[in-house]
Design an enzyme around this catalytic site. Structure first.
Site, short mmCIF file in Angstrom:
data_model
loop_
_atom_site.label_atom_id
_atom_site.label_comp_id
_atom_site.label_asym_id
_atom_site.label_seq_id
_atom_site.Cartn_x
_atom_site.Cartn_y
_atom_site.Cartn_z
N GLY A 1 0.81 -1.22 0.00
CA GLY A 1 0.00 0.00 0.00
C GLY A 1 0.85 1.27 0.00
N TYR B 1 9.78 9.91 -2.95
CA TYR B 1 9.26 8.54 -2.95
C TYR B 1 10.38 7.54 -2.60
CZ TYR B 1 7.84 4.11 -5.14
OH TYR B 1 7.60 2.78 -5.40
N LYS C 1 10.91 5.00 0.70
CA LYS C 1 11.19 3.56 0.66
C LYS C 1 12.47 3.23 1.43
CE LYS C 1 7.59 2.30 -1.66
NZ LYS C 1 6.60 1.35 -1.11
N HIS D 1 13.93 2.72 -6.60
CA HIS D 1 14.21 4.15 -6.46
C HIS D 1 14.96 4.49 -5.18
CE1 HIS D 1 12.39 4.96 -10.25
NE2 HIS D 1 11.40 4.15 -9.91
C1 15L Z 1 8.39 2.06 -8.77
O1 15L Z 1 8.84 1.95 -7.64
C2 15L Z 1 7.02 2.55 -8.99
O2 15L Z 1 6.14 2.13 -7.97
C3 15L Z 1 6.46 2.16 -10.32
O3 15L Z 1 5.39 3.03 -10.56
C4 15L Z 1 7.48 2.25 -11.46
O4 15L Z 1 7.73 3.57 -11.75
C5 15L Z 1 8.76 1.52 -11.10
O5 15L Z 1 9.23 1.88 -9.83
C6 15L Z 1 9.89 1.76 -12.12
O6 15L Z 1 10.94 2.22 -11.73
O7 15L Z 1 9.68 1.47 -13.29
#
Ligand code: 15L
Length: 261
Positions: A71, A135, A139, A112
């Protein structure tokens, strides 16, 4: 008897994973903001609630063995949104796990967290964190939180640094970091079921030729053996496009505000 609780189980990734693992566990709790419109799989029940509501999460986690935490916000967003959803929300997930005696959290981290490493670097689980967005920072916070909850209170974690979970790779970067749907389902199954993992980072990609991650240690820890190779599904990829500079792709741009999906 195994009970699994999903956060984000009705989201883009959660739906695919739940369908792939349908019927496998005795009891599956979907902790979701609203009741899903689609019908449930065998053994599933819904608890309507928000990640902001710690008491609701604690109650939902009673009798749960493993929480699969998918989530929260899955892209770049204003910091306040990221903080509420991914920082406070993930803290609530771990706190609920601790209070309810949940054995393990399978935590959807992301590529990321290491997005600002150059694309020609092959990374393993020890690579320094170089988040590419708020983001990614959220994480990274989740990974640090997992470490704390393991060391201090014994809650296990599998930290899935997921790449691009898509039906097929769409660009050059995804040729390296693609996670096929079948491999993503198997990765989650292994993360739920296998080993005594402590607090383990696991890269979430398929067996892509030229992948940017050496995930061997994490894969061995949970017994994950990827099967698909992005190169075999690359018809839609423009091979003449500019080579990606960083692992995080578009997320590394100074003006990236989300919305690539
Ligand atoms: C992620 O962490 C994202 O949640 C997803 O939307 C994508 O963008 C993915 O990474 C990615 O890097 O392709």
């Amino acid at each position: 008897m195994t009970t699994v609780l999903y956060t984000g189980g009705t989201g883009r990734m959660g739906r695919v994973i739940r369908e792939g693992l349908a019927g496998r566990y005795d009891r599956v709790v979907l902790f979701a903001r609203s009741a899903p419109e689609e019908s449930l799989f065998p053994g599933e029940e819904v608890v309507v609630g928000d990640l902001a509501d710690l008491p609701a999460l604690v109650a939902a986690a009673a009798g749960v063995d493993v929480i699969v935490h998918l989530g929260g916000v899955a892209d770049e967003a204003p910091f306040d949104e990221i903080r509420a959803s991914n920082i406070d929300g993930t803290h609530h997930v771990y706190e609920a796990a601790r209070r309810a005696g949940v054995r393990r959290v399978v935590n959807a981290s992301s590529n990321h967290v290491i997005g600002f490493h150059a694309a020609d670097e092959v990374l393993d689980e020890q690579a320094p964190l170089r988040p590419d967005t708020y983001y990614g920072v959220s994480k990274a916070f989740g990974e640090a939180l997992a470490s704390l909850y393991h060391d201090k209170w014994g809650v296990e974690s599998v930290l899935l640094r997921i790449g691009s979970f898509r039906p097929a790779p769409e660009d050059l970067r995804q040729l390296a970091i693609w996670l096929s749907w079948p491999d993503g389902i198997e990765l989650t199954r292994c993360a739920i079921e296998n080993g005594s993992v402590g607090c383990q980072v696991v890269y979430g990609c398929s067996a892509n030729t030229g992948r940017w991650w050496n995930g061997d240690a994490g894969w061995a820890a949970i017994g994950y053996v990827p099967k698909d190779d992005a190169a075999d599904h690359a018809d839609g990829v423009d091979r003449t496009a500019a080579a990606p500079k960083y692992h995080g792709g578009a997320f590394t741009a100074p003006d990236y505000e989300g919305g690539i999906w």
